[in-house]
Design an enzyme around this catalytic site. Structure first.
Site, short mmCIF file in Angstrom:
data_model
loop_
_atom_site.label_atom_id
_atom_site.label_comp_id
_atom_site.label_asym_id
_atom_site.label_seq_id
_atom_site.Cartn_x
_atom_site.Cartn_y
_atom_site.Cartn_z
N ARG A 73 0.85 -1.19 0.00
CA ARG A 73 0.00 0.00 0.00
C ARG A 73 0.87 1.23 0.00
O ARG A 73 1.83 1.30 0.78
CB ARG A 73 -0.84 0.05 1.28
N SER A 138 6.44 -4.81 7.85
CA SER A 138 5.88 -5.67 8.90
C SER A 138 6.53 -7.04 8.98
O SER A 138 5.89 -8.08 8.76
CB SER A 138 4.38 -5.78 8.69
N ASP A 191 4.20 -2.64 11.74
CA ASP A 191 2.77 -2.30 11.71
C ASP A 191 2.13 -2.25 13.10
O ASP A 191 1.19 -1.49 13.34
CB ASP A 191 1.97 -3.24 10.78
C1 BGC Z 1 5.76 -10.22 11.38
C2 BGC Z 1 5.55 -8.98 12.23
C3 BGC Z 1 4.26 -8.30 11.85
C4 BGC Z 1 3.10 -9.27 11.87
C5 BGC Z 1 1.78 -8.64 11.49
C6 BGC Z 1 4.52 -11.09 11.38
O1 BGC Z 1 4.68 -12.15 10.49
O2 BGC Z 1 6.86 -10.96 11.82
O3 BGC Z 1 6.65 -8.10 12.11
O4 BGC Z 1 4.02 -7.25 12.75
O5 BGC Z 1 3.37 -10.34 11.00
O6 BGC Z 1 1.82 -8.09 10.21
#
Ligand code: BGC
Length: 491
Positions: A73, A138, A191
């Site tokens: 996004r 994320s 995130d």
């Molecule tokens: C990641 C995190 C992320 C989460 C939600 C996980 O697989 O390791 O860094 O915050 O997913 O998106």
């Protein structure tokens, strides 16, 4: 074997007893403490170098980039102050080739998407000043500053080469610079951290930001001195309002990797199959029981087992059922929300591609059983994660003296948004683990657009820190236990 015999054999893995929930929370707390004490732990407890939460007065226009959910996004976020904002956004598909190819190609694609977005929205940003961009990335990143951090591992179907161990801000900035795109990536944010900031911007100081979407994870505010792995010197420097942090620190737990050592999670044969066939076996153990990317696949594994045992659909499968990740959490949410067995039957035909002549009333009940137990376990475990953080920070009781403000938890992600009964089931687990009174102090609410608004807020703080390196004051306020933000610049 009859169907009830088969299902009762599996129920202990899915319908968790009160003791089991408490046991999970105990282990959770231990792993959180381990991650705060030492680097390299599964539950990585990553300092984010964000040391407070916004008060809702922040203003400015920023770009935000969000990689790690279903789509890439790109957003333009306008913060108006008074808790208000506006987002223009565009989603871009990230193909499996990009997810699993060379990281350089992935980051070139991201830069091209930002460029296309700026052209599309006819960005009115002056061309002399680079536009500041907050990058919501994320995945687990060991951050060394608000705008620097090395990727520890990929999750959620990403496996791009030559990225692990590299600074993801540098990878992105190099892609922008190479293409002469006048954008400066000034902040890197998970995130969950974004969700915590966004929730606080919109509705007052929160303690936890959690994602229950494609993946799962949570961030919360802790005392910097609790992050003992930073070492005495850095902590002392931080506590005196040094350059790198403040008295409080937002910690990205990376709880998706909880119990990779398989000491307490209820892992069934269906989960083992999912794990073995995944691109990251023996990793993200908790995430694989809880998040949107996986719960459809667990149900698929169950239904295939019942078909192969000749107790479902007359023993007939379908192309969709035979396909790895053939359907996703939308099917689970659909069945969970269905008002009649006829509605469930239609979903089985449409989303699983099963021939209607093989679907009996009993089969419909079996499918409902499978989605119910998988959803139930996911939500209860989600509740355990929240309870563990609340207990770890001592927020299960009012420690503030006079007026009890309670604890606020901002939540984002498709599972929380679309799975019927998500919040009620999470609440049930909180009551079991914390008791009714403590549970009642916890306020949970959807914090949509966390990754966009949160990235913008972090970019704002990074920009301020860059402009006024000597001035430690900012408009960020204490969260539950936070005060003042100082984002350090790139090292
Ligand atoms: C990641 C995190 C992320 C989460 C939600 C996980 O697989 O390791 O860094 O915050 O997913 O998106």
């Amino acid at each position: 074997m009859t169907l009830p015999e088969i299902t009762s054999q599996f129920e202990p893995y899915f319908l968790l007893s009160d003791e089991k929930l408490k046991d999970v929370v105990d282990h959770f707390r231990q792993e959180m403490e381990g991650g705060l004490a030492e680097f390299g732990k599964d539950v990585a407890m990553i300092p984010s170098f964000v040391t407070g939460v916004p008060d809702g007065s922040e203003q400015g226009t920023f770009l935000a980039l969000d990689l790690g959910g279903t789509n890439l996004r790109v957003c333009e976020v306008r913060l108006f102050g008074e808790h208000k904002f506006e987002i223009k956004q565009q989603k871009y598909k990230v193909s499996d080739e990009l997810k699993e190819g060379q990281a350089r190609v992935l980051f070139d694609y991201i830069a091209d998407s930002v460029d296309a977005f700026l052209t599309d929205i006819g960005s009115d940003i002056s061309s002399n000043e680079p536009m500041h961009l907050g990058f919501t990335f994320s995945f687990p990143v060991e951050q060394t500053a608000i705008d620097a951090g090395k990727l520890l591992t990929w999750t959620k179907g990403f496996n791009a080469k030559n990225a692990i161990g590299h600074d993801v801000v540098k990878l992105l900035q190099d892609a922008f610079d190479k293409k002469h795109i006048h954008v400066r990536c000034s902040a890197l944010v998970n995130d969950t951290v974004g969700t915590l900031l966004s929730r606080s911007y919109q509705s007052g100081p929160a303690l936890i930001g959690a994602i229950f979407g494609t993946g799962t994870n949570g961030a919360y505010i802790d005392k910097t001195r609790t992050v003992t792995k930073l070492g005495k010197e850095k902590i002392a420097e931080a506590e005196q309002g040094g350059q790198h942090a403040g008295e409080f620190m937002v910690v990205n737990t990376e709880w998706g990797a909880f119990d990779n050592g398989r000491k307490c999670l209820p892992i069934s044969a269906f989960d083992n199959k999912l794990d073995r066939e995944s691109i990251n076996p023996r990793k993200q153990a908790f995430e694989k029981l809880v998040s949107g990317m996986y719960i459809g696949e667990i149900v698929r594994n169950m239904l295939l087992h019942f078909i192969d045992s000749s107790v479902l659909f007359d023993g007939y499968s379908s192309n969709i059922l035979n396909t790895h990740y053939g359907f996703d959490a939308a099917f689970v949410s659909g069945v969970e929300g269905a008002k009649s067995s006829d509605e469930v039957k239609k979903l089985i035909i449409k989303m699983l591609g099963v021939n209607p002549k093989h679907i009996s009333e009993g089969d419909i009940e079996t499918v409902q059983w499978a989605t119910r137990v998988v959803a139930e376990r996911a939500c209860k475990l989600a509740g355990c994660a929240i309870a563990a953080v609340v207990l770890h920070t001592g927020n299960d009781k009012n420690t503030e003296g006079e007026e009890d403000q309670g604890v606020d938890v901002g939540i984002d992600g498709s599972l929380a948004e679309f799975l019927p009964g998500f919040f009620d089931r999470v609440r049930e687990a909180l009551v079991v683990v914390l008791g009714k009174e403590s549970s009642d102090r916890i306020k949970m609410g959807l914090a949509k657009d966390g990754s966009g608004v949160g990235a913008a807020l972090t970019a704002l703080q990074a920009k301020k820190a860059m402009e006024k390196r000597t001035e430690s004051h900012s408009s960020f306020v204490p969260g539950k236990v936070g005060t003042g933000v100082t984002g350090s610049g790139r090292q």
